[in-house]
Motif scaffolding. Structure first.
Motif, short mmCIF file in Angstrom:
data_model
loop_
_atom_site.label_atom_id
_atom_site.label_comp_id
_atom_site.label_asym_id
_atom_site.label_seq_id
_atom_site.Cartn_x
_atom_site.Cartn_y
_atom_site.Cartn_z
N SER A 70 0.71 -1.17 -0.49
CA SER A 70 -0.23 -0.32 0.03
C SER A 70 0.87 1.41 -0.14
O SER A 70 0.19 2.19 -0.34
CB SER A 70 -0.99 0.15 1.12
OG SER A 70 -1.81 1.19 1.23
N LEU B 254 2.08 1.56 -3.65
CA LEU B 254 1.36 1.96 -4.64
C LEU B 254 0.96 3.61 -3.69
O LEU B 254 0.47 4.38 -4.89
CB LEU B 254 0.03 1.41 -4.26
CG LEU B 254 0.57 -0.22 -5.03
CD1 LEU B 254 -0.83 -0.71 -4.35
CD2 LEU B 254 0.49 -0.15 -6.72
N LYS B 255 1.15 3.69 -2.96
CA LYS B 255 1.20 5.30 -2.31
C LYS B 255 1.81 6.68 -3.22
O LYS B 255 1.93 8.08 -3.73
CB LYS B 255 1.07 5.53 -1.28
CG LYS B 255 -0.40 6.82 -0.67
CD LYS B 255 0.18 6.92 1.07
CE LYS B 255 -0.20 7.87 1.55
NZ LYS B 255 -1.67 8.93 0.57
N TRP C 224 -3.86 2.77 -3.87
CA TRP C 224 -3.20 1.71 -2.14
C TRP C 224 -3.75 1.45 -0.78
O TRP C 224 -3.86 0.76 -0.33
CB TRP C 224 -2.20 2.84 -2.00
CG TRP C 224 -2.84 4.20 -1.78
CD1 TRP C 224 -3.05 5.46 -2.62
CD2 TRP C 224 -3.51 4.69 -0.08
NE1 TRP C 224 -4.29 6.44 -1.66
CE2 TRP C 224 -3.74 6.29 -0.69
CE3 TRP C 224 -4.11 4.55 1.31
CZ2 TRP C 224 -4.57 6.61 0.73
CZ3 TRP C 224 -4.35 4.73 1.76
CH2 TRP C 224 -4.79 6.32 1.59
#
Length: 131
Positions: free
Chosen positions: A79, A82-83, A99
């Motif tokens: 996450s 992806l952020k 995310w």
């Protein structure tokens, strides 16, 4: 409770707060670039704690639950990746909120394992007392 478990518990609590606070601020539309670093540090902290926290017993169900909690920490790290990638436009088809999926999956696994580890350890103690 030994000293190692106590320290890992404190580090895990701080790391979870480091995940929760930036997410809440992001959902309240308070977006600062440094919050991503706090979120990533919390995700890495949870992963380190989960890797170092081993179950000393022989119950296979509890060992499996400990591994699932490691997977939840890995979901937090994905996450965080992806952020960062959403803000750097690393993936061309990313919506910017991808995310959240891994964050929610990690949170669901974390909640499941938190309840089930306690439940299984109580059953283990009962089983040992009846023998």
């Amino acid at each position: 409770m030994d000293k190692k478990s106590r320290i890992l518990g404190i580090v895990l609590s701080v790391a979870m707060l480091m995940i929760m606070i930036p997410v809440l601020l992001n959902l309240l539309l308070f977006r600062q670039p440094w919050l991503n670093f706090v979120f990533a540090a919390g995700a890495i902290g949870t992963l380190v704690v989960r890797i170092l926290d081993k179950y000393p017993g022989s119950n296979l169900r509890i060992k499996r639950l400990y591994r699932i909690s490691q997977v939840s920490a890995f979901c937090y790290c994905l996450s965080a990746f992806l952020k960062f990638s959403a803000e750097c436009y690393f993936f061309p088809y990313a919506s910017g909120y991808d995310w959240l999926g891994f964050l929610m999956a990690g949170a669901a696994l974390q909640i499941y394992t938190a309840f089930m580890i306690g439940h299984e350890e109580k059953k283990e103690v009962k089983r040992k007392l009846t023998k």
